[in-house]
Scaffold this motif. Structure first.
Motif, short mmCIF file in Angstrom:
data_model
loop_
_atom_site.label_atom_id
_atom_site.label_comp_id
_atom_site.label_asym_id
_atom_site.label_seq_id
_atom_site.Cartn_x
_atom_site.Cartn_y
_atom_site.Cartn_z
N GLY A 1 63.69 -14.57 -10.75
CA GLY A 1 62.97 -13.68 -9.96
C GLY A 1 62.82 -12.36 -10.55
N LYS A 2 62.26 -12.49 -11.26
CA LYS A 2 61.99 -10.96 -12.15
C LYS A 2 60.08 -11.29 -12.44
CE LYS A 2 61.92 -8.18 -16.82
NZ LYS A 2 62.73 -8.26 -17.69
N GLN A 3 59.74 -10.65 -12.42
CA GLN A 3 58.40 -11.32 -12.44
C GLN A 3 57.70 -10.08 -13.46
OE1 GLN A 3 56.35 -12.12 -10.14
NE2 GLN A 3 57.84 -13.05 -9.26
N LEU A 4 56.94 -11.00 -14.49
CA LEU A 4 56.11 -10.34 -15.34
C LEU A 4 54.83 -9.45 -15.31
CD1 LEU A 4 57.11 -13.25 -18.15
CD2 LEU A 4 58.21 -10.84 -17.88
N THR A 5 54.48 -8.30 -15.91
CA THR A 5 53.11 -8.53 -15.65
C THR A 5 51.96 -9.31 -16.51
OG1 THR A 5 52.77 -7.19 -17.82
CG2 THR A 5 53.83 -5.72 -15.96
N PRO A 6 50.65 -9.24 -15.69
CA PRO A 6 49.74 -10.21 -16.65
C PRO A 6 49.70 -10.20 -18.01
CG PRO A 6 49.07 -8.79 -13.97
CD PRO A 6 49.93 -8.69 -15.08
N THR A 7 50.02 -8.28 -18.37
CA THR A 7 49.68 -8.62 -20.26
C THR A 7 50.77 -9.33 -21.10
OG1 THR A 7 48.62 -6.74 -20.06
CG2 THR A 7 50.04 -6.81 -22.17
N GLN A 8 52.04 -8.89 -20.03
CA GLN A 8 53.40 -9.79 -20.19
C GLN A 8 53.41 -11.17 -20.39
OE1 GLN A 8 55.78 -7.91 -17.96
NE2 GLN A 8 56.82 -6.56 -20.12
N SER A 9 52.94 -11.66 -19.48
CA SER A 9 52.66 -12.70 -19.58
C SER A 9 51.86 -13.94 -20.79
CB SER A 9 52.18 -13.71 -18.35
OG SER A 9 52.45 -15.05 -18.37
N MET A 10 50.77 -13.06 -20.64
CA MET A 10 49.49 -13.65 -21.70
C MET A 10 50.31 -13.87 -23.57
SD MET A 10 46.12 -11.86 -19.91
CE MET A 10 45.30 -12.28 -21.51
N THR A 11 50.59 -12.36 -23.38
CA THR A 11 51.34 -11.87 -24.61
C THR A 11 52.30 -13.41 -25.21
OG1 THR A 11 51.49 -9.72 -24.64
CG2 THR A 11 52.51 -10.46 -26.61
N SER A 12 53.56 -13.13 -23.77
CA SER A 12 54.17 -14.89 -24.26
C SER A 12 52.99 -16.33 -24.27
CB SER A 12 54.84 -14.68 -23.20
OG SER A 12 56.28 -14.52 -23.15
N GLY A 13 51.88 -16.46 -23.50
CA GLY A 13 51.76 -17.71 -23.63
C GLY A 13 51.24 -17.72 -25.46
N PHE A 14 50.41 -16.22 -25.79
CA PHE A 14 49.48 -16.09 -26.47
C PHE A 14 50.66 -17.07 -27.72
CE2 PHE A 14 47.49 -14.17 -30.21
CZ PHE A 14 46.18 -15.01 -29.96
N ALA A 15 51.39 -16.31 -28.00
CA ALA A 15 52.41 -16.82 -28.70
C ALA A 15 52.95 -17.75 -28.65
CB ALA A 15 53.56 -15.49 -28.86
N ALA A 16 53.61 -18.47 -27.53
CA ALA A 16 54.09 -19.53 -27.46
C ALA A 16 52.87 -21.04 -27.85
CB ALA A 16 54.54 -19.65 -26.55
N ALA A 17 51.51 -20.38 -27.48
CA ALA A 17 50.27 -21.41 -27.83
C ALA A 17 49.84 -22.21 -28.66
CB ALA A 17 49.25 -21.08 -27.00
N PHE A 18 50.55 -21.18 -30.12
CA PHE A 18 50.64 -21.35 -31.32
C PHE A 18 51.18 -22.46 -32.00
CE2 PHE A 18 48.34 -17.12 -31.86
CZ PHE A 18 47.27 -17.71 -33.00
N LEU A 19 52.40 -22.51 -31.44
CA LEU A 19 53.40 -23.61 -32.66
C LEU A 19 52.78 -25.01 -32.06
CD1 LEU A 19 55.84 -23.89 -33.47
CD2 LEU A 19 56.82 -24.09 -31.51
N GLY A 20 52.27 -25.07 -30.61
CA GLY A 20 51.34 -27.01 -30.36
C GLY A 20 50.35 -26.78 -31.09
N PRO A 21 49.54 -26.08 -31.46
CA PRO A 21 47.91 -26.56 -32.26
C PRO A 21 48.42 -26.88 -34.20
CG PRO A 21 47.48 -25.10 -30.67
CD PRO A 21 48.72 -25.14 -30.35
#
Length: 242
Positions: free
Chosen positions: A212-232
């Motif tokens: 139920g915890k809500q991340l801020t857009p900046t936090q969510s983008m940071t996590s997504g940006f870091a995670a997106a490196f792995l697949g490519p």
């Protein structure tokens, strides 16, 4: 006080808040529209560079400038319609199918272990590759290969005409040419992405799925940006070879 905290934590471990596949699919489709408009010029340049056997372009900037000068700025958005449709449908299917597969793999308390999360991401990636990615990429690349030709010289006049022509001349297999490497690429990519995103949220922000915890857009983008490196990183070489 200690017993109360223990009971509170125990309740959190048992109660998992989930979002429906439909909601995740809709959110994914909206993200696809925005991404297509922003990334289409980059995608055009990438394709031109990959197909440039004569070494006409000296780099990313030179390629973009040359295309804009010789063919007009609008040429950088050539193929936007199939690309936007492709991304919208792909992200809708990716998010909704991943949510569906996760629902099948959850334990009796509604939680996912890392193995199940990886499996759900892999299945979602394979699903989007077969249903959406392969046929749309075939159409997109065929359209982009017609660079610098006058309208009368074009074999394919628009995405629909392109798809119909391929089906008529090459059959169904023509629309799904390259499906196997695409399944391998997208399956690996999404397997890594969904697993890494959940773990980035957990280790960076203390966010656990369903808490139920809500991340801020900046936090969510940071996590997504870091995670997106792995697949490519895992699939980039295969994509270039394909």
């Amino acid at each position: 006080m200690g017993d109360g905290a223990f009971r509170h934590n125990e309740e959190l471990t048992k109660k998992v808040i989930t979002v429906s596949p439909f909601v995740k699919g809709f959110a994914g489709s909206m993200g696809g529209v925005v991404e297509a408009c922003c990334l289409q010029p980059i995608d055009v340049i990438k394709t031109r560079l990959q197909l440039d056997k004569a070494h006409k372009y000296k780099g990313i900037y030179h390629c973009g400038k040359t295309v804009a000068t010789e063919e007009g700025v609008r040429s950088l958005w050539k193929g936007l319609t199939p690309f936007a449709t492709h991304l919208t449908l792909k992200y809708a299917l990716r998010m909704s199918s991943n949510s569906f597969y996760q629902s099948l793999l959850r334990d009796k308390d509604g939680r996912l272990n890392d193995g199940s999360r990886l499996a759900a991401g892999l299945a979602a990636g394979v699903t989007e590759a077969v249903v959406i990615v392969t046929p749309f990429e075939v159409v997109k690349i065929r359209l982009q290969q017609q660079k610098g030709l006058a309208y009368g010289q074009l074999k394919y006049h628009n995405p629909v005409h392109c798809a119909v022509t391929i089906l008529r001349e090459e059959g169904v297999r023509g629309m799904w040419s390259g499906a196997t490497p695409t399944m391998m690429r997208n399956g690996t990519n999404q397997m890594c992405l969904f697993w890494a995103k959940a773990n980035m949220d957990k280790y960076l922000w203390g966010k656990y799925e369903g808490d139920g915890k809500q991340l801020t857009p900046t936090q969510s983008m940071t996590s997504g940006f870091a995670a997106a490196f792995l697949g490519p990183c895992a699939t980039g070489m295969r994509d270039m070879q394909g």
